[in-house]
Write a protein that holds these residues in place. Structure first.
Motif, PDB file in Angstrom:
ATOM      1  N   ARG A 264       5.203   5.871   1.959  1.00 38.80           N
ATOM      2  CA  ARG A 264       3.844   6.337   1.735  1.00 38.80           C
ATOM      3  C   ARG A 264       3.214   5.663   0.529  1.00 38.80           C
ATOM      4  O   ARG A 264       1.990   5.649   0.368  1.00 38.80           O
ATOM      5  N   TYR A 265       4.041   5.124  -0.344  1.00 42.40           N
ATOM      6  CA  TYR A 265       3.538   4.479  -1.563  1.00 42.40           C
ATOM      7  C   TYR A 265       4.666   3.614  -2.100  1.00 42.40           C
ATOM      8  O   TYR A 265       5.832   4.024  -2.120  1.00 42.40           O
ATOM      9  N   SER A 266       4.327   2.399  -2.554  1.00 40.08           N
ATOM     10  CA  SER A 266       5.356   1.534  -3.122  1.00 40.08           C
ATOM     11  C   SER A 266       4.697   0.445  -3.957  1.00 40.08           C
ATOM     12  O   SER A 266       3.863  -0.314  -3.448  1.00 40.08           O
ATOM     13  N   THR A 267       5.044   0.397  -5.254  1.00 41.08           N
ATOM     14  CA  THR A 267       4.558  -0.677  -6.123  1.00 41.08           C
ATOM     15  C   THR A 267       5.690  -1.116  -7.029  1.00 41.08           C
ATOM     16  O   THR A 267       6.705  -0.452  -7.181  1.00 41.08           O
ATOM     17  N   ILE A 268       5.480  -2.255  -7.671  1.00 46.81           N
ATOM     18  CA  ILE A 268       6.515  -2.814  -8.539  1.00 46.81           C
ATOM     19  C   ILE A 268       6.769  -1.904  -9.732  1.00 46.81           C
ATOM     20  O   ILE A 268       7.918  -1.599 -10.068  1.00 46.81           O
ATOM     21  N   TYR A 269       5.730  -1.460 -10.409  1.00 49.73           N
ATOM     22  CA  TYR A 269       5.904  -0.709 -11.647  1.00 49.73           C
ATOM     23  C   TYR A 269       6.272   0.760 -11.428  1.00 49.73           C
ATOM     24  O   TYR A 269       7.033   1.332 -12.201  1.00 49.73           O
ATOM     25  N   HIS A 270       5.711   1.353 -10.407  1.00 48.18           N
ATOM     26  CA  HIS A 270       5.737   2.813 -10.347  1.00 48.18           C
ATOM     27  C   HIS A 270       6.773   3.389  -9.405  1.00 48.18           C
ATOM     28  O   HIS A 270       7.094   4.577  -9.506  1.00 48.18           O
TER      29      HIS A 270
END
Length: 965
Positions: A264-270
């Motif tokens: 549902r959500y995926s980023t490098i930092y978070h």
């Protein structure tokens, strides 16, 4: 006849590489011989279109008289796309032997021309799925294969984002975060996969999971998305070849369909949020139910194809798995796992829980002084993973498109955690570019051995597709300054040819029109160029050449190197000084003014010193490449810079005008003072360190060279004392505080347990790990000849380690084979072992050895096979040996024993005027003795000149009594 074999045959640094783009791939091999002193005299390479086609080869080099066994370019007819080429090698040696053929190896070409791409970039149709949807996209297409038996099948794929590829429900590869991070507007890597075994006659399905990655995440300090583009997209082209020779091509186009799934959500930092209830069952399989769930149309995007390049870097993979060493509850009541090692990667866990159970993992590097998990140094980066269970059966999960820097994991919501977290349910998966390990080091001091492990773990954590500064906070950028100071250590410890080839091509692509180099590569920060940071454009290609004799990369980067030097020439108020513009200076040096990150060494001195250094390396590169006019021109420029440096920064009496450790280090290491002045500058540097209680005050610029400057100038005992310094600031201070990686600050954790700051306090920051290069080259004594790259001519010269180091060993897997040396001191007995690979030679310098008494393997050294020459010197013995394993043993000569004894007695110096007077009284007599005539820079001379004021009286008197006896 003895055994001579050809082993470890590689192409472009790799074994059997798939999807090359090099027009003339370079081949390397290693020799194994049961005789010492083996050298290659000739080779023969045969390249064929099939594994059984050597009788009718595509290219046969014939017997070629040459000792070259690395980086030999293919020199046959032009190569074709999507074609596999087989090759084998045989050699002849100096003992008159001919080897058998090596085992057959191969390489396979990728798509060599952009016109060969018939596939189209696709993304979900904007009206069906919001282009800014945080959830990862799922893309799929079913297709029929009815052409008969499949001979081979290849997929060529990439993404504007990051992707995972599936065929008939199976992950195609264990590679992670592909296509990696490059200068996307200029260069985008594609990957090649062999999917022959995954296809079947009849119905098949290809699936792509597509996330933001570096392409669309908010990389950099501003946290803004869309640095490269505002829409994710994928590109895939499948080539199927049947046994009857027919081919079929299937690519991404408007017939594919799209959906969202569990991510549902995926980023490098978070981090990543995954709801297993929303993952379409069997979505990448040919099962009819896989189409249930409202799949949407896709649209074609007009993205470029002419920026596509074949995969260059070693891909990111899980390279190790760690079980937590403990689980505990903090004083704040948090349930925390301890992996026992600050690592980079992801946590995998297995759980059986009701549907909708929410499990949250938060990752951190350290605990605070109260024992609570500490997130402050992450800044805005969340490093959080959230998983929502599907329920009904055992589930296993690890994030797909993010990575974290951590040792500790706070766990919330895991079933039964109130009774303790089950360690067996959790696994830390270590992720980094899958470079082959190359270096080893150990010694008699276990804290130094831990430092070496910290150096290697720091490299693993920060060499994740690009050489990042840190892997945990909202940064993780390819800082050029960090890369250039560490590259020597990096290439010793890991095979980094492909890694730096890829990164340097990005640096060249992002170099500014005026020759300036951005602070970070790939550039998501902007900003002017800084000395010691932009110099990565010169230092890094030169260092890769030194380690691997990679002249192709040196030639490829030469224009970039030249542009950087010409940029500097245009900056100063005259062409020989760089005294304008912004500079980081000696970043994070301890002699900085209050509330400043920049050390006390004048930035103009740092800038001009690096200007001289890069210009000299450019001159040397021009010489290697045969650019004679450039070599002459940059040689003259270098001389002018050195003259200007001396006029500007060296006093008339031969002192460095800036009284900082770094200023003296740069002057010595970059040869900016003449030979007449060097002893005084070195003495002043030694005094600065002694006056600082044998602590350093250097930052990013001075620290990598500090111990080299001391050891090279005769102050090796001081360098060793710095290495072994356990109090702040020193390399072993962090080790004594439990560090398992290198810290950004010498006191990231202060003696009272408090932190340096929240603002900029990484506990995995490899730059200060550059001390490793000195440990390998000076303490262990494993080096290469200055004039011959790639360990073709090895130099072995251990400087030994004083009273607190009684043995040391280093080994490196060079392109020629394993090189190793180690030494051990047992009283006055010294043993040095050496391993030199076939087709190389070594110069071995044994300090304090008497040639007449030197034994090798228990016999006289001069009579040993493989010893080509042996001469005695005032300082010991100097040998030239061929390949093989040697073990030298000798009793230290009187001169060396006296010097070594004195060196070891001044390790822990205390003020004692009586001892100083005694030492002063006896040293002149010792200096006049015949056996000390050579002592111009050794410890006795230093003692005499310095009038050491901190000596234990009883130690000095004991030494003098021994000498008198």
């Amino acid at each position: 006849m003895g055994a001579l074999t050809v082993e470890r045959v590689t192409c472009e640094y790799r074994t059997n590489p798939l999807g090359l783009s090099a027009a003339q791939p370079r081949l390397s091999w290693q020799l194994r011989s049961d005789r010492r002193g083996t050298l290659q005299r000739a080779y023969r390479i045969v390249v064929a279109a099939g594994e059984d086609c050597y009788e009718d080869p595509l290219w046969d080099s014939g017997r070629t008289e040459s000792d070259q066994s690395i980086q030999v370019p293919y020199d046959g007819p032009g190569l074709s796309s999507r074609t596999r080429y087989y090759y084998r090698v045989k050699v002849w040696d100096n003992h008159g032997r001919e080897s058998e053929w090596s085992e057959t190896a191969w390489w396979e070409m990728g798509l060599l021309d952009h016109s060969e791409w018939s596939a189209q970039w696709i993304t979900p149709e904007a009206g069906a799925i919001d282009p800014q949807e945080e959830a990862a996209f799922l893309l799929r297409r079913g297709f029929e294969l009815h052409g008969g038996a499949i001979a081979s099948a290849r997929i060529y794929a990439t993404a504007a984002g990051v992707y995972e590829l599936y065929v008939n429900g199976e992950r195609v590869s264990d590679e992670l975060l592909v296509p990696g991070w490059t200068s996307y507007p200029n260069r985008l890597q594609y990957q090649t996969y062999d999917v022959t075994g995954l296809l079947q006659t009849g119905r098949n399905v290809a699936g792509i999971r597509l996330g933001d990655g570096w392409y669309k995440s908010g990389m950099g300090f501003e946290g803004k998305n869309f640095k490269y583009g505002d829409r994710r997209a994928a590109l895939l082209q499948l080539h199927v070849r049947y046994t009857d020779g027919r081919e079929e091509v299937i690519g991404t186009d408007g017939t594919w369909t799209a959906a969202t799934g569990g991510i549902r959500y995926s980023t490098i930092y978070h981090g990543e949020t995954y709801d297993a209830r929303l993952e379409p069952a069997g979505w990448s399989t040919a099962e009819p139910s896989a189409m249930d769930g409202g799949w949407k149309p896709v649209e074609v995007l007009d993205l470029r194809l002419d920026t596509l390049v074949a995969q260059e870097n070693s891909p990111v993979r899980v390279t190790e798995r760690l079980r937590p060493v403990s689980a505990f509850v903090t004083p704040a009541g948090d349930h925390v796992l301890d992996l026992g090692q600050n690592m980079v990667g992801r946590m995998r866990f297995e759980v059986t829980a009701p549907a909708g159970t929410r499990i949250v993992l938060r990752h951190a590097e350290v605990l605070d002084k109260d024992g609570n998990i500490y997130f402050g140094n992450l800044r805005p980066a969340k490093q959080t993973v959230e998983y929502i269970c599907r329920g009904g059966e055992a589930e296993s999960y690890a994030p797909h498109f993010s990575f974290m820097g951590f040792r500790y994991v706070k766990v919330e919501g895991f079933p039964g955690q109130e009774n303790g977290l089950p360690l067996e349910a959790f696994t830390g998966e270590v992720m980094h570019s899958d470079m082959e390990p190359a270096g080893e080091f150990d010694c008699s001091n276990e804290l130094v051995n831990q430092l070496q492990r910290n150096i290697q773990w720091g490299q693993r954590g920060n060499f994740l597709d690009v050489p990042t500064d840190c892997p945990q906070r909202d940064e993780r950028l390819g800082w050029t300054g960090d890369a250039q100071v560490f590259i020597g250590t990096a290439l010793f410890n890991y095979q980094g040819g492909p890694f730096f080839t890829k990164w340097l091509r990005d640096l060249k692509a992002e170099q500014l029109p005026d020759g300036g180099v951005p602070f970070v590569i790939p550039d998501v920060v902007g900003g002017a160029s800084s000395a010691a940071w932009g110099d990565a454009a010169v230092i890094c290609p030169w260092t890769v050449y030194r380690y691997y004799d990679d002249r192709r990369l040196l030639a490829e980067q030469y224009d970039s190197m030249q542009a950087w030097v010409e940029y500097i020439r245009a900056q100063g108020e005259n062409e020989y000084l760089w005294n304008t513009g912004f500079h980081f200076g000696d970043w994070l040096a301890l002699d900085a003014k209050e509330n400043s990150y920049i050390g006390a060494t004048p930035k103009e001195l740092v800038a001009t010193a690096y200007y001289a250094h890069s210009t000299r390396l450019l001159r040397d590169s021009a010489t290697v490449l045969g650019y004679e006019d450039d070599a002459r021109r940059y040689g003259e420029l270098h001389q002018g810079i050195v003259r200007a440096f001396r006029e500007e920064f060296v006093t008339a009496t031969g002192r460095i005008a800036s009284p900082t450790q770094t200023a003296h280090v740069l002057a010595l290491m970059f040869d900016l003072v003449d030979d007449r002045v060097k002893p005084r500058v070195a003495k002043d540097l030694n005094d600065l360190i002694a006056e600082n209680g044998y602590h350093l005050s250097t930052g990013f610029v001075g620290t990598p060279y500090l111990c080299f400057a001391l050891s090279n100038s005769g102050y090796h005992d001081t360098a060793v004392k710095l290495l072994l310094q356990e109090s702040y600031p020193g390399w072993l201070y962090s080790v004594s505080k439990g560090a398992t990686t290198i810290w950004e600050h010498w006191d990231s954790i202060k003696p009272d347990g408090s932190f340096w700051s929240d603002d900029m306090n990484s506990f995995n920051h490899y730059a200060y790990g550059a001390i490793g290069e000195w440990m390998y080259r000076r303490v262990a004594g494993l080096d290469m000849d200055d004039a011959v790259p790639a360990y073709k001519r090895v130099r072995i010269e251990p400087l030994f380690g004083g009273r607190k180091l009684t043995h040391a060993r280093a080994a490196h897997r060079s392109l020629y084979g394993r090189v190793e040396t180690g030494w051990r001191m047992d009283g006055e007995e010294i043993e040095v072992h050496v391993e030199i690979p076939a087709n190389t030679t070594a110069e071995v310098v044994l300090k304090g050895a008497s040639l007449a008494a030197l034994k090798e393997g228990g016999a006289d050294t001069a009579a040993s096979e493989g010893v080509e020459s042996a001469v005695g010197t005032e300082q010991g013995a100097r040998l030239v040996v061929g390949s093989g394993t040697y073990r030298f043993r000798y009793r230290a000569a009187d001169l060396f024993r006296v010097t070594y004894t004195l060196e070891t007695t001044i390790q822990d110096l205390l003020e004692d005027e009586a001892a100083e007077r005694a030492l002063r009284k006896h040293i002149p007599h010792l200096m006049d003795s015949p056996m000390l005539n050579f002592a111009k820079n050794n410890s006795l001379r230093q003692l005499s000149e310095n009038g050491m004021s901190r000596v234990k009286k009883e130690q000095v008197l004991a030494v003098l009594q021994e000498l008198a006896g």
